[in-house]
Design a protein around this motif. Structure first.
Motif, PDB file in Angstrom:
ATOM      1  N   HIS A  76      30.040  49.975 -58.024  1.00  0.00           N
ATOM      2  CA  HIS A  76      28.575  50.094 -58.109  1.00  0.00           C
ATOM      3  C   HIS A  76      27.892  48.952 -57.365  1.00  0.00           C
ATOM      4  O   HIS A  76      26.934  49.168 -56.602  1.00  0.00           O
ATOM      5  N   SER A  77      28.391  47.729 -57.554  1.00  0.00           N
ATOM      6  CA  SER A  77      27.782  46.570 -56.895  1.00  0.00           C
ATOM      7  C   SER A  77      27.953  46.660 -55.374  1.00  0.00           C
ATOM      8  O   SER A  77      27.004  46.394 -54.622  1.00  0.00           O
ATOM      9  N   ALA A  78      29.155  47.043 -54.908  1.00  0.00           N
ATOM     10  CA  ALA A  78      29.386  47.132 -53.471  1.00  0.00           C
ATOM     11  C   ALA A  78      28.552  48.242 -52.833  1.00  0.00           C
ATOM     12  O   ALA A  78      28.067  48.098 -51.705  1.00  0.00           O
ATOM     13  N   SER A  79      28.351  49.327 -53.552  1.00  0.00           N
ATOM     14  CA  SER A  79      27.553  50.434 -53.006  1.00  0.00           C
ATOM     15  C   SER A  79      26.102  50.026 -52.817  1.00  0.00           C
ATOM     16  O   SER A  79      25.477  50.362 -51.805  1.00  0.00           O
ATOM     17  N   ILE A  80      25.569  49.288 -53.774  1.00  0.00           N
ATOM     18  CA  ILE A  80      24.154  48.901 -53.696  1.00  0.00           C
ATOM     19  C   ILE A  80      23.945  47.760 -52.705  1.00  0.00           C
ATOM     20  O   ILE A  80      23.033  47.799 -51.872  1.00  0.00           O
ATOM     21  N   ASN A  81      24.782  46.735 -52.781  1.00  0.00           N
ATOM     22  CA  ASN A  81      24.556  45.515 -52.008  1.00  0.00           C
ATOM     23  C   ASN A  81      25.124  45.565 -50.600  1.00  0.00           C
ATOM     24  O   ASN A  81      24.728  44.749 -49.764  1.00  0.00           O
ATOM     25  N   PHE A  82      26.052  46.498 -50.318  1.00  0.00           N
ATOM     26  CA  PHE A  82      26.683  46.499 -48.999  1.00  0.00           C
ATOM     27  C   PHE A  82      26.551  47.847 -48.285  1.00  0.00           C
ATOM     28  O   PHE A  82      26.071  47.916 -47.149  1.00  0.00           O
ATOM     29  N   LEU A  83      26.958  48.929 -48.947  1.00  0.00           N
ATOM     30  CA  LEU A  83      26.923  50.231 -48.286  1.00  0.00           C
ATOM     31  C   LEU A  83      25.504  50.706 -48.022  1.00  0.00           C
ATOM     32  O   LEU A  83      25.209  51.245 -46.948  1.00  0.00           O
ATOM     33  N   THR A  84      24.627  50.527 -49.002  1.00  0.00           N
ATOM     34  CA  THR A  84      23.246  51.020 -48.835  1.00  0.00           C
ATOM     35  C   THR A  84      22.534  50.378 -47.650  1.00  0.00           C
ATOM     36  O   THR A  84      21.900  51.085 -46.855  1.00  0.00           O
ATOM     37  N   PRO A  85      22.582  49.045 -47.449  1.00  0.00           N
ATOM     38  CA  PRO A  85      21.934  48.464 -46.257  1.00  0.00           C
ATOM     39  C   PRO A  85      22.521  48.986 -44.947  1.00  0.00           C
ATOM     40  O   PRO A  85      21.773  49.228 -43.988  1.00  0.00           O
TER      41      PRO A  85
END
Length: 407
Positions: A134-143
């Protein structure tokens, strides 16, 4: 309706003119306006950023979700603007199976107890994995995804417009060049020996006609040059914004590494705790493996016939036990051990090799490093899962599960 037909015809003419110019440029039959070197470098840098961002995004998605079917499902939910349903991680599913198996085998049995402990650790590992994803999706994948679907689409659109403006500009240059050549040919000195003066009149009118055509072509060239310069400036500003994109992606990359570090640190701590739990229960499950009480061993040997005792007692190295020392048993029984007050036995100490690194919890324990050699022995009334370890002038309690006893 008439306006639409005229506009359609005009658009078709523009498209045909651009297609002709593009084809002639590819065939080497027309000149092409070249962009400056800095602009070309910006274009190459933007293309490189887009290509590598796509690769990093796709591979990170594979890392976080190795199942391709699950990735396709998440993609469809995202395109439909619907919330992705919660999915059980592999660790949580394994924990569920282990808990159910322990219930069938009996939670009070040694195997059942161990299944429950391992299942609980797997559940914690699954929860940590869910939090990391969840953290990687929001902080890395989304940008990264926002850049490809937002900024890059805008850059691509403006680049296409710039390409059209350049084709229009080069087409106007070609028309102006042809008009000037025709004007020069029409302005050539006519042959006054010609018996028919009508040719001179036609030549003069043609020269004036081509002069008007040249003026019209020059006017169109100025307009297209202005539009091209304006579009080039807009595209340049967008391309220079790639530097800000790199800064933003760098920050997101740091956040991704931090979340990944926290995830693996949690996993390590969970497994370390599980190892300690399994080590503490190992003495209960395999009570004959570690001999920490000399009295029980001696009484078994005394009450049993020699042949039976030899057959029943496991061939496991015994740990030397320090004889009772005045003033020491009370502290050991109370669970308070001062290593400085403990003296090794005169004979029978054992050598042991450390299997894993161990960090001492307090001053009574001895910190260990993997593959080092230490001297160990036991004390009366000590927990069978612990030994006294010595390394030079250092002394303290060490866990048995971290040691390989040497014969």
């Amino acid at each position: 309706m008439e306006f639409n037909v005229k506009k359609l015809a005009s658009d078709a003419g523009v498209f045909f003119s651009r297609a002709m110019q593009f084809t002639e440029e590819k065939l080497g039959q027309a000149e092409k306006t070249e962009l400056d070197a800095h602009f070309e470098n910006l274009l190459a840098r933007a293309d490189c950023t887009k290509n590598w961002t796509e690769k990093i995004l796709r591979q990170t998605e594979v890392l976080l979700q190795p199942n391709p079917s699950a990735r396709v499902e998440e993609f469809l939910y995202e395109k439909l603007d619907r919330k992705v349903p919660s999915r059980v991680t592999n660790g949580e599913l394994l924990a569920q199976y282990m808990t159910e198996a322990a219930s069938d085998f009996g939670p009070g049995t040694p195997y059942g107890k161990t299944l429950i402990k391992v299942g609980e650790t797997q559940r914690r590992l699954g929860a940590a994995e869910r939090e990391f994803i969840h953290s990687a999706s929001i902080n890395f994948l989304t940008p990264l995804r926002n850049f490809l679907e937002g900024d890059w689409r805008t850059i691509s659109k403006e680049r296409r417009i710039l390409q059209n403006r350049r084709l229009d500009l080069d087409a106007c240059k070609a028309r102006l060049k042809k008009a000037k050549a025709a004007e020069a040919k029409a302005a050539a000195v006519p042959d006054f020996q010609e018996t028919r003066p009508r040719n001179y009149v036609l030549s003069a009118s043609a020269s004036a006609l081509w002069s008007d055509e040249v003026e019209k072509a020059e006017h169109e060239l100025r307009l297209t040059q202005t539009e091209f310069d304006r579009q080039a400036e807009v595209t340049r500003l967008l391309l220079e914004g790639i530097s800000s994109t790199h800064v933003n992606h760098l920050r997101c990359l740091h956040e991704f590494v931090e979340s990944q570090t926290n995830y693996y640190a949690q996993c390590y701590q969970f497994m370390l705790d599980l190892q300690k739990q399994l080590g503490s229960s190992k003495g209960e499950i395999f009570s004959g493996t570690f001999v920490g009480n000399a009295e029980s061993a001696s009484s078994t040997a005394a009450t049993s016939p020699p042949a039976v005792a030899a057959a029943t007692l496991p061939a496991v190295p015994t740990i030397p036990v320090v004889p009772t020392i005045v003033g020491v048993p009370n502290t050991v029984a109370e669970g308070v051990l001062n290593p400085n007050e403990v003296k090794p036995p005169a004979s029978g100490t054992r050598r042991a090799r450390v299997l894993y690194d161990y960090e001492a919890a307090d001053s009574t324990e001895l910190a260990l490093l993997a593959d080092e050699m230490i001297t160990v022995y036991s004390l009366p009334g000590m927990d069978p899962d612990w030994l006294i370890g010595e390394r030079g002038n250092q002394k303290g309690k060490v866990p048995v599960t971290y040691l390989e006893l040497l014969s």
